[in-house]
Motif scaffolding. Structure first.
Motif, PDB file in Angstrom:
ATOM      1  N   UNK A 161      -2.337 -12.409  -0.318  1.00 11.68           N
ATOM      2  CA  UNK A 161      -3.329 -11.590   0.375  1.00 11.68           C
ATOM      3  C   UNK A 161      -2.683 -10.594   1.314  1.00 11.68           C
ATOM      4  N   UNK A 162      -1.644 -11.036   2.005  1.00 11.67           N
ATOM      5  CA  UNK A 162      -0.934 -10.113   2.892  1.00 11.67           C
ATOM      6  C   UNK A 162      -0.246  -9.007   2.095  1.00 11.67           C
ATOM      7  N   UNK A 163       0.296  -9.361   0.931  1.00 11.42           N
ATOM      8  CA  UNK A 163       0.931  -8.342   0.091  1.00 11.42           C
ATOM      9  C   UNK A 163      -0.095  -7.324  -0.399  1.00 11.42           C
ATOM     10  N   UNK A 164      -1.301  -7.800  -0.710  1.00  8.72           N
ATOM     11  CA  UNK A 164      -2.343  -6.859  -1.143  1.00  8.72           C
ATOM     12  C   UNK A 164      -2.730  -5.908  -0.011  1.00  8.72           C
ATOM     13  N   UNK A 165      -2.776  -6.438   1.199  1.00  9.98           N
ATOM     14  CA  UNK A 165      -3.079  -5.568   2.344  1.00  9.98           C
ATOM     15  C   UNK A 165      -1.982  -4.534   2.530  1.00  9.98           C
ATOM     16  N   UNK A 166      -0.719  -4.968   2.408  1.00 14.31           N
ATOM     17  CA  UNK A 166       0.387  -4.021   2.534  1.00 14.31           C
ATOM     18  C   UNK A 166       0.354  -2.969   1.433  1.00 14.31           C
ATOM     19  N   UNK A 167       0.016  -3.400   0.230  1.00 14.72           N
ATOM     20  CA  UNK A 167      -0.066  -2.435  -0.875  1.00 14.72           C
ATOM     21  C   UNK A 167      -1.147  -1.395  -0.602  1.00 14.72           C
ATOM     22  N   UNK A 168      -2.284  -1.859  -0.106  1.00 14.56           N
ATOM     23  CA  UNK A 168      -3.350  -0.904   0.219  1.00 14.56           C
ATOM     24  C   UNK A 168      -2.921   0.023   1.359  1.00 14.56           C
ATOM     25  N   UNK A 169      -2.176  -0.529   2.320  1.00 16.46           N
ATOM     26  CA  UNK A 169      -1.694   0.311   3.418  1.00 16.46           C
ATOM     27  C   UNK A 169      -0.795   1.419   2.892  1.00 16.46           C
ATOM     28  N   UNK A 170       0.076   1.098   1.942  1.00 27.15           N
ATOM     29  CA  UNK A 170       0.965   2.116   1.380  1.00 27.15           C
ATOM     30  C   UNK A 170       0.179   3.180   0.618  1.00 27.15           C
ATOM     31  N   UNK A 171      -0.963   2.797   0.072  1.00 31.72           N
ATOM     32  CA  UNK A 171      -1.775   3.758  -0.668  1.00 31.72           C
ATOM     33  C   UNK A 171      -2.635   4.621   0.245  1.00 31.72           C
TER      34      UNK A 171
END
Length: 690
Positions: free
Chosen positions: A134-144
């Protein structure tokens, strides 16, 4: 294998499966009542075995009792289709309501006639894995999402969209007004007078905001928000209670937090290259799980990406006064990493004076701790502070005793006052009055020696929080002349040394001794780390912003153990040089530092030969395995060695030159009787310092 042995083996295997398998295993009858389960995996929370057997899954495993799971179980019983690794989320029905993620596999159990016997359920707790994903998904969205514009307000809004509701229940982003206006920002801490603009906010619960986006605000002093901007360090407050010490400094925000039911918050400075651009505060009040260390690390990554985008959206330059900028530039960015002590510091700028502090590595694995205060205000006080701090560092490099160093510093302060340039209309600025405390700690002998020039004495606490006597008298302030004595104490490993300035304990409404007692109570908490103690001091001893700077330097002592020290007393005889080389070589082999054997034995040979030729007894050799390998040769003579460049025809005179070439650093320090010549060498890449 005979049939009876095979049966026994099968029964043993089945028994091992139900007693040793690390994952949950449930066997139910056709009505989904548990008939057997794996106790080795812990079983359902809060139930004894007799409370599990005969109960349905939703009764004995509340975390599994989701409509999705019950529907899956009915489906598998009816159709016989196996379900593998199905992710199911639920919560334990206790007061904490901890969220749990399970990977479930279900298959129907039938006998050889096809009669349905029940259901087998394998449950693996994958909460940690799913939380990380879940944290990785949040980071991925942040990069986008974050960083698509060069607009400060839009960037703040992008952070809001990523954080809420996926990570937090609420967030506010405040940006320094200078950043919004495109002015240049000063690296380092942000003072309490900084003006911020509410750039963005969001909350899962609708309601009127305390401050509308676009409005200007100033942070009340001595709160987690102001402290995070002061030292550019994030704050994790996992359990917000109704009696937080900083609530009194910000009652309006405190009432709002209480009304929302906020139980946990993260305070994150938005910084790039040690430059603050704003502040993000994340709250949780609807979800039950408080923020934890892993959440703090994720939030720091979100803040870092946001800050980089904010940095691209504006140019930064100094926004504080020249005097404040100069003072902060002259102070250390962070404590050095030493074997002698763990250190932390606190600086609360005021309207008067200029504080400085330093942690200075010395020879022999020792460190010097110093705190000083220059009276006055403005550029004159800041410039004098910089001069005196530089003088202390220069004198410390000579390995002077604390009382002797302050005597030399007093002379330097007097010369600076005499050389002060005239001000406007011929007015003499003069050198402002100054005080200084200088302390040396030796992790080998565990001895602490301090001297004071008009400064408050240090607080020294044993590891259990009790007082350690260090009877130190404050001598005259710098520039006033006169002698200064010193005091010495032997400290246990883990003792706490606190050096502080007048501004931390002195207030107009509080006597100095009351402030010192209050600081003593704050520091007498052995289980708090140094950073937390600095925060506690800031919250518990808030100085008057219009008064002097307030600074605090903390050190928790360490000890260089006997396994890292080798010491020999040698006769003052030329034949002992071979013995000294052999002793050093054997010790380096024992420390697995064979890569330094050649250079170290050569250094030992030159230093011991020099001591025999020009010194007097007693002669000692000491090796220290610290962050670097230290070799020390001491003798009873106070003659100062001199490095010279020998001519090609000279037969000698190259000893100290060779020592200097083989060492990273080398030098001489004097004791009450005799001297020590020391050499420090870096460890080769293929050797370990241990």
């Amino acid at each position: 294998m005979p049939e009876d042995e095979a049966g026994e083996a099968g029964a043993a295997l089945l028994e091992a499966l139900f007693t040793q398998a690390p994952m949950g295993l449930f066997i139910t009858d056709p009505e989904l009542r548990v008939v057997r389960y794996n106790r080795a995996a812990g079983g359902p929370d809060g139930f004894r075995p007799e409370q599990v057997l005969g109960r349905t899954l939703d009764q004995c495993a509340p975390a599994l009792a989701t409509p999705e799971l019950l529907a899956l179980a009915e489906q598998v019983l009816a159709g016989g289709e196996t379900v593998r690794s199905r992710l199911v989320r639920g919560r334990y029905p206790d007061e904490n309501g901890q969220e749990v993620s399970l990977s479930l596999s279900l298959f129907r159990l039938s006998d050889h006639n096809g009669r349905v016997l029940g259901l087998a359920l394998l449950a693996e707790d994958v909460t940690v894995r799913e939380t990380a994903l879940g944290r990785l998904r949040i980071l991925d969205r942040a990069h986008q999402v974050i960083g698509n514009t060069l607009d400060v307000t839009a960037t703040a809004q992008e952070l809001v969209e990523v954080a809420v509701p996926a990570f937090a229940d609420g967030i506010v982003v405040d940006v320094l007004e200078d950043a919004v206006q495109g002015r240049r920002l000063q690296p380092g801490q942000v003072g309490p007078d900084a003006v911020l603009r509410r750039a963005a906010r969001r909350n899962v619960d609708a309601g009127p905001p305390l401050i509308d986006p676009g409005e200007l605000l100033a942070l009340p002093p001595h709160t987690p928000y102001s402290q995070s901007l002061a030292d550019l360090r994030p704050r994790l407050i996992a359990d917000v209670t109704g009696d937080e010490p900083w609530f009194a400094g910000d009652p309006v925000r405190a009432r709002r937090l209480s009304a929302l039911g906020v139980h946990s918050l993260l305070v994150l400075p938005l910084t790039v290259h040690n430059t603050a651009l704003g502040l993000a505060v994340l709250y949780r009040h609807r979800r039950r799980d408080p923020f934890g260390p892993d959440d703090l690390r994720l939030a720091e990554k979100l803040a870092s990406r946001t800050a980089m985008s904010l940095d691209r959206a504006h140019a930064y330059v100094r926004e504080r006064t020249i005097a404040t900028a100069l003072q902060r530039h002259l102070l250390p960015a962070g404590p050095p990493d030493t074997s002698a002590a763990e250190t932390a510091h606190l600086l609360l700028p005021g309207d008067h004076g200029a504080d400085w502090f330093d942690v200075i590595p010395l020879s022999g694995a020792r460190i010097a701790l110093t705190v000083g205060t220059v009276s006055g205000r403005g550029i004159e006080a800041a410039a004098a502070m910089g001069q005196l701090r530089t003088a202390v560092q220069t004198l410390a490099a000579q390995d002077l005793a604390p009382d002797e160093l302050l005597t030399r510093l007093d002379e330097a302060a007097a010369r600076l006052a005499a050389d002060a340039a005239p001000g406007p209309a011929g007015r003499e600025f003069g050198q402002p009055a100054a005080s200084c405390l200088y302390l040396v700690y030796d992790p080998v002998s565990r001895r602490c020696t301090a001297a004071s020039a008009g400064h408050h004495p240090p607080l020294v606490l044993a590891p259990d929080g009790s007082d350690v006597a260090l009877p130190l008298r404050a001598g005259p302030p710098l520039g006033a002349g006169g002698g200064r004595g010193s005091a010495t104490a032997e400290l246990a490993e883990g003792s706490l040394i606190a050096l502080y300035s007048r501004g931390l304990v002195d207030r107009r409404d509080r006597p100095s001794e009351d402030g010192r007692r209050a600081l003593r109570r704050i520091l007498g908490t052995p289980d708090h780390d140094l950073a937390q103690l600095c925060d506690d001091a800031a919250y518990g001893l808030p100085p008057d912003p219009s008064a002097d700077d307030a600074s605090l330097l903390l050190a928790r002592t360490r000890v260089l153990g006997e396994d890292r020290v080798a010491h020999w007393t040698l006769p003052l005889d030329p034949s002992v040089v071979v013995t000294a080389r052999r002793l050093a070589g054997h010790q380096l082999a024992a420390w697995h530092l064979d890569g330094l054997t050649d250079s170290t034995t050569l250094v030992v040979s030159e230093l011991v030969t020099n001591a025999i030729r020009y010194g007097s007894p007693p002669l000692t050799l000491r090796l220290l395995r610290d962050r670097e390998l230290i070799c020390e040769v001491s003798d009873g003579s106070s003659t100062t060695p001199h490095l010279r460049i020998a001519d090609e025809t000279d037969e000698g005179g190259r000893g100290l030159f060779l020592v200097g070439q083989l060492s990273r650093r080398w030098g001489t320090r004097f004791a009450e009787r005799g001297k020590t010549i020391w050499s420090a060498q870096a460890y080769p890449a293929d050797d370990r310092a241990g």
